[in-house]
Design a protein around this motif. Sequence first.
Motif, PDB file in Angstrom:
ATOM      1  N   VAL A  20       0.688  -1.210  -0.119  1.00  0.00           N
ATOM      2  CA  VAL A  20      -0.502   0.544  -0.129  1.00  0.00           C
ATOM      3  C   VAL A  20       0.977   1.405  -0.137  1.00  0.00           C
ATOM      4  N   SER A  21       0.283   2.596  -0.432  1.00  0.00           N
ATOM      5  CA  SER A  21       1.434   3.058  -0.312  1.00  0.00           C
ATOM      6  C   SER A  21       0.219   4.923  -0.322  1.00  0.00           C
ATOM      7  N   LYS A  22       0.441   6.294  -0.033  1.00  0.00           N
ATOM      8  CA  LYS A  22      -0.575   7.097  -0.358  1.00  0.00           C
ATOM      9  C   LYS A  22      -1.137   6.892  -1.772  1.00  0.00           C
ATOM     10  N   GLU A  23      -0.670   6.080  -2.668  1.00  0.00           N
ATOM     11  CA  GLU A  23      -1.849   6.429  -3.558  1.00  0.00           C
ATOM     12  C   GLU A  23      -2.338   5.016  -3.909  1.00  0.00           C
ATOM     13  N   VAL A  24      -2.435   4.177  -3.394  1.00  0.00           N
ATOM     14  CA  VAL A  24      -2.927   3.292  -3.501  1.00  0.00           C
ATOM     15  C   VAL A  24      -3.318   2.675  -2.037  1.00  0.00           C
ATOM     16  N   PRO A  25      -4.876   3.140  -1.208  1.00  0.00           N
ATOM     17  CA  PRO A  25      -4.907   2.759  -0.058  1.00  0.00           C
ATOM     18  C   PRO A  25      -5.372   0.261  -0.059  1.00  0.00           C
ATOM     19  N   LYS A  26      -5.405   0.290   0.586  1.00  0.00           N
ATOM     20  CA  LYS A  26      -5.679  -0.915   1.361  1.00  0.00           C
ATOM     21  C   LYS A  26      -6.869  -1.395   0.432  1.00  0.00           C
ATOM     22  N   ALA A  27      -8.092  -0.551   0.088  1.00  0.00           N
ATOM     23  CA  ALA A  27      -8.856  -0.886  -0.686  1.00  0.00           C
ATOM     24  C   ALA A  27      -8.901  -0.466  -1.867  1.00  0.00           C
ATOM     25  N   LEU A  28      -7.812  -0.306  -1.937  1.00  0.00           N
ATOM     26  CA  LEU A  28      -7.558  -0.229  -3.615  1.00  0.00           C
ATOM     27  C   LEU A  28      -7.404  -1.200  -4.081  1.00  0.00           C
ATOM     28  N   LEU A  29      -6.468  -2.299  -3.293  1.00  0.00           N
ATOM     29  CA  LEU A  29      -4.907  -2.809  -4.061  1.00  0.00           C
ATOM     30  C   LEU A  29      -5.930  -4.277  -4.696  1.00  0.00           C
ATOM     31  N   PRO A  30      -5.332  -4.631  -5.742  1.00  0.00           N
ATOM     32  CA  PRO A  30      -5.894  -5.101  -6.909  1.00  0.00           C
ATOM     33  C   PRO A  30      -5.786  -6.794  -6.032  1.00  0.00           C
ATOM     34  N   VAL A  31      -7.100  -7.205  -6.683  1.00  0.00           N
ATOM     35  CA  VAL A  31      -7.330  -8.916  -6.751  1.00  0.00           C
ATOM     36  C   VAL A  31      -7.364  -9.268  -7.770  1.00  0.00           C
ATOM     37  N   ALA A  32      -6.679  -9.648  -9.015  1.00  0.00           N
ATOM     38  CA  ALA A  32      -6.986  -9.995 -10.281  1.00  0.00           C
ATOM     39  C   ALA A  32      -8.099  -8.917 -10.595  1.00  0.00           C
ATOM     40  N   ASN A  33      -6.885  -8.022 -10.739  1.00  0.00           N
ATOM     41  CA  ASN A  33      -6.908  -6.877 -11.555  1.00  0.00           C
ATOM     42  C   ASN A  33      -7.680  -5.891 -11.420  1.00  0.00           C
ATOM     43  N   ARG A  34      -8.837  -5.784 -10.417  1.00  0.00           N
ATOM     44  CA  ARG A  34      -9.764  -5.205  -9.418  1.00  0.00           C
ATOM     45  C   ARG A  34      -9.352  -5.157  -7.738  1.00  0.00           C
ATOM     46  N   ILE A 322       0.242  -9.409   3.411  1.00  0.00           N
ATOM     47  CA  ILE A 322       1.232  -9.811   2.511  1.00  0.00           C
ATOM     48  C   ILE A 322       0.824 -10.892   1.821  1.00  0.00           C
ATOM     49  N   GLN A 323       1.400 -12.084   3.057  1.00  0.00           N
ATOM     50  CA  GLN A 323       0.622 -13.487   2.369  1.00  0.00           C
ATOM     51  C   GLN A 323      -1.024 -13.918   2.009  1.00  0.00           C
ATOM     52  N   ALA A 324      -1.577 -12.788   2.639  1.00  0.00           N
ATOM     53  CA  ALA A 324      -2.843 -13.205   2.485  1.00  0.00           C
ATOM     54  C   ALA A 324      -3.464 -12.445   0.581  1.00  0.00           C
ATOM     55  N   PHE A 325      -2.631 -10.900   0.338  1.00  0.00           N
ATOM     56  CA  PHE A 325      -2.995 -10.902   0.093  1.00  0.00           C
ATOM     57  C   PHE A 325      -2.420 -11.666  -1.673  1.00  0.00           C
ATOM     58  N   SER A 326      -1.592 -12.435  -1.091  1.00  0.00           N
ATOM     59  CA  SER A 326      -0.515 -13.690  -2.313  1.00  0.00           C
ATOM     60  C   SER A 326      -1.859 -14.454  -2.522  1.00  0.00           C
ATOM     61  N   ASP A 327      -1.823 -14.949  -1.461  1.00  0.00           N
ATOM     62  CA  ASP A 327      -2.869 -16.067  -1.205  1.00  0.00           C
ATOM     63  C   ASP A 327      -4.253 -15.841  -1.893  1.00  0.00           C
ATOM     64  N   ILE A 328      -4.960 -14.471  -2.074  1.00  0.00           N
ATOM     65  CA  ILE A 328      -6.117 -14.706  -2.592  1.00  0.00           C
ATOM     66  C   ILE A 328      -5.745 -13.995  -4.270  1.00  0.00           C
ATOM     67  N   ASN A 329      -5.618 -14.046  -4.254  1.00  0.00           N
ATOM     68  CA  ASN A 329      -5.272 -13.244  -5.775  1.00  0.00           C
ATOM     69  C   ASN A 329      -4.766 -14.477  -6.544  1.00  0.00           C
ATOM     70  N   ARG A 330      -4.009 -15.893  -5.403  1.00  0.00           N
ATOM     71  CA  ARG A 330      -3.805 -16.466  -6.363  1.00  0.00           C
ATOM     72  C   ARG A 330      -5.679 -17.598  -6.485  1.00  0.00           C
TER      73      ARG A 330
END
Lengths: 459, 734
Positions: A20-34, A322-330
């Motif tokens: 995450v960063s200032k430009e990308v808050p948590k809510a906008l992290l892409p999961v399968a490009n959404r 971060i682990q969950a992020f990878s898991d969810i994307n997968r």
Amino acid sequence: MDFQVVVLAGGTAKNLIPLVSKEVPKALLPVANRPVLSYVLEHLEQSNLKDLIVVVEGQEAAVLVGNWISGAYVDRLHVEVAAVPEDVGTAGSLRAIAHHLTAKDIMVVSGDLVSDVPPGAVAAAHRRHDAVVTAMLSSAPVSGPSESGSSTGKDKTKKPGRYNIIGLDPTRQFLLYIATGAEVEKDIRIQKSILRAVGQMEIRADLMDAHLYAFKRSVLQEVLDQKDTFHSLKQDVLPYLVRSQLKSEVLLNGAPQAEENGNQKVNSQSNQVTLSGILANASTPNFHQLSGLGTNGSTRRTHKCCVYIADNSKYCVRLNSIQAFSDINRDVIGEASHLSGYSFSPQNNIIHPSAELGLKTTVGPHCMLGEGSQMGDKCSVKRSVIGRHCRIGSNVKVANSVIMNHVTIGDGCSIQGSVICSNVQLQERVNLKDCQVGAGFVVTAGSDCKGEALAKKEK
Amino acid sequence: MGAQKKGATRFSEEPEELARVPLQAILLADSFTTKFRPITLDRPKVLLPLVNVPMINYTLAWLESAGVEEVIVFCCAHSKQVINYLESSEWISHPNFSVTTIESHNSISAGDALRLIYERNVIHGDFVLISGDTVSNMSLTQVLKEHKERKKKDSNAIMTMIIKRSKSSPIIQQSRLGTDELFMAIDPNTKQLLYYEDKADYSKGAICLDKLLLADNPSISLHNDKQDCYIDICSPEVLSLFTDNFDYQHLRRHFVKGLLVDDIMGYKVFTHEIHSNYAARIDNFRSYDSISKDIIQRWTYPFVPDVKFFGNSATKLERQGMYRGSDIVQSRSAEIGSFTVIGNGTRIGNNTKISNSVVGEGCTIGSNVSIEGSYIWDNVIIEDGCKLMHSIVCDGVVIKSGAVLEPGVVLSFKVIIGQQFVVPSYSKVSLFQQPTKQDSDEELEYADNSSGIVETSSMADTVDKSNGQLTSELLDEECGPTYELGTGGVGYIWSICEGSHEEEWRHSIAPIPADKLAEAMQTTDDDLELLTQDGSVLPPSGELKPDSNYSDDNEDPRDDSLYFEKEVEATFLRAVHENIKEDHVILEVNSLRLSYNKLFTDCAGAIFYSLMKLALETPHSSPSELCNSTMDVITKWKKLLKSYLTDIDEQIEVIQKFEEVCLESAKEFSPLFSKILFHLYDKDLIQEDAILKWDDEKKNADEADKVFVKQSEKFIQWLREAPEEDEEEEDEEE
């Protein structure tokens, strides 16, 4: 105005840095490009819950989220975006938007929930029991150490077993005890009085609190008003309600009207009434149900803390690490592919028509290639998500990774189990394994990294 | 060792031999409690009639029907009576069912009993452990099979407890059996017992389960709605465990809890829940009452009054649960209500009403008597116009006309109640005087509070031997106290001991009065409130009351030395005020050092600090006075300080401590620093090496830290020059 939904979208969660960063808050992290938030919103939409308040921590993040929502859902959902200061906690967020809440029941959903459990079912359970709070529980995820309840960012040095510890009644409908595994020092302390009333309690360590709650608004607001030290819904409000469920019941038995305003005072008269009630019921076999959390006996039907336990076959994970992020994307392009909303090709992957693949480049099943991305020759992609407008050179291997938008990858790179954020540049022959690369970072040619987080220094 | 050896041999020949080991049972004919006093002063509990049949017969009859082939009856209190009874009963001559007795005079607990049985080496395989006051009709086949299978898989599964579902509310539990609340944690899959708490501690509103339990099991069932039947299936290891742990006394409180806590041996206890069968233990008067009613209402079938089992005489069941023996002489106008048992040869007068009661054999009940919910044993004479409510009346009691027994009264053997006398509720009346306090204290040494211990054997023996004589003697001699029970009454009313007053209403057969129930409700409510309040005050961690230990641990490292210093100071001050010898002070400080795990340097610092503080507290008006008094103190306690200043490190510590004192706690000392330092040097307390080293260490320090070094500059300078002089001197000497 049936159910009002509050989506707690968080801000820039510290434990997701550098993703995450200032430009990308948590809510906008892409999961399968959404953005991950879209999963929650669409999920709610499917249950016909269209009256939403999205609470975002931090003004800037709120603007970003607001812009995205108004672009994507303007005609479909009635969404209000509210900004709250950072670090007010989930309870604080609700306090801040309390004046917006008008419906009889409030559903509070964490914005990072990726699930196919129908929220409508939770709402129905809530209504059916006339509960004060209903929490959705799901089986604790097995993949990776995606510990539950770590949204406040905790050290990872602790031993395993940091699940929720949850006490249920024998019918598994009522919540009798809840604690976060990580916070229980040594002993689990169970209130005897609740146990006495119920007779039997099942303590489970294999369930996870999915952060989807239905609250009775009046009770929620009252608790928030009176307990101004409460910071978190999960850690303060919910345990408080669970703890006091019997006491409140004692009160409400004597004075059924007190439902709206009384968790605090006990009058002697009500005790008398309770006593006689218990004596009168003493001979009935299901006394414990009556006294505890009865399903019959209308005089006792207040302050119930219920649970909705999601079916094992349902998918329910929170993006809180971060682990969950990878898991969810997968998972979203893999086993839980119905969540992504995309239609898969016969090869079981999604390649946007505008994406260009070089010669002898293979994209395996459970992969996704976003709009306008280009790949060079002899590349191989396995179980990975690649965002939009990425430029990937030749001889690049990508496996079990997430690559966001506008990433440039030089020839001969190998990327495994990593997350590459937007606008990152990987020069030639970069070798990344289990790394996270923050937005805009440049990885110099020939770097070889393992398990590192690479990001620009915050100014 | 015997049993273990046996276990081993059994193991090797398991396939064919196991089935052939006759099923054994250990029957403890002694409950090792005093709850049935004063009745048990005369007769052992197991021989007390339960619906006109001695209790032990229910237990034996059940064991026989459940397929037990060999029963070892352990007798302790009134052992002769039990043995005589068994010898004269049909049990001795029963085929396929052998009853042997083991007699002991000095066992004071179940633990002692089992140790003795172990020594006798009579148990050869799995056995049923039961006390002689248990009524049950359950079948053992299933639970034995489960136990054996578990044992085969896991040799640590040494015990299976029988439990039964009960109502969960504590109030109902108490009103039924009068037992303590029981909390158990059971693994729902394996039925392993994980937690057992039978003595409800009301001060604790919460149960503490070890978190590690959850690490092993994904789910645990916590139960409050189960009742312990006190029927255990045990493997022979249980006996050897009792021998190994010679301090185990109580079966549950020590043994079961001991096993649960001990994870080294890894022994496991399992539970078996019975659903449709009956099993209960008579623990106190209240359970005596409830179980009697259960028997009358036929829950314990086939062990009911009209079915002939051992030791009962034929009774006939009539309408509404009335059981009548033979030869009853009953007036036409007498009303006998439902659920009542009348024994053989009893006579009942005109207009007498009896309901929900048991009347024994050969009783004579006069006219206009009302008996409600009472247990009247054999050969009782109740004269006209008496009123009995919820009482127990033992053999040979005479209740003269017009007397009233209020709820909860217990009349022991041969007591006589005078005319028109009203026996107040919950009184216990006996021909014996209440044993003195001292006596009971001694007994209670092993078992904790509520479970007293059986009568001291000496007392029991005298009662045994000369029961008849003693009674007559008492009748002759003790005419003095008869006024206690009205004109013509004989006996003593036992005063209720203070501690057990609370228990009285719970254990009595009288229905629990409404106000007590309300009180109990209130207690649970208070519990709840307490917790909720706590919860709200808590920091947002969400957990209940943080463990006090835990918070202590947290602060320990920081506060420890503070505490230590305080302790040393206190010790020192005491020494000053009480003129304690230095040696003793040194001894005390050393023990403090060990208990706080400190070093000698810490001691030195702390003692020096105390000295300075003492000097500071001596009244003074000017710095010079302070200086003098300090020097006095130092001179006076030189020896003490010296003993901790053997090392250069300790000396440096003292100097640094001194700096600290000057800077922080007592600024008055700062101008005097060098003077006092010199004094310390002068008194040989601090060596020059230490001072020089201290000076060296300070060289690189901040300016602020160097204040005192500067102040003592001259002194140090002098010291630096001095050694050379010394050397010169030495040279000269040589």
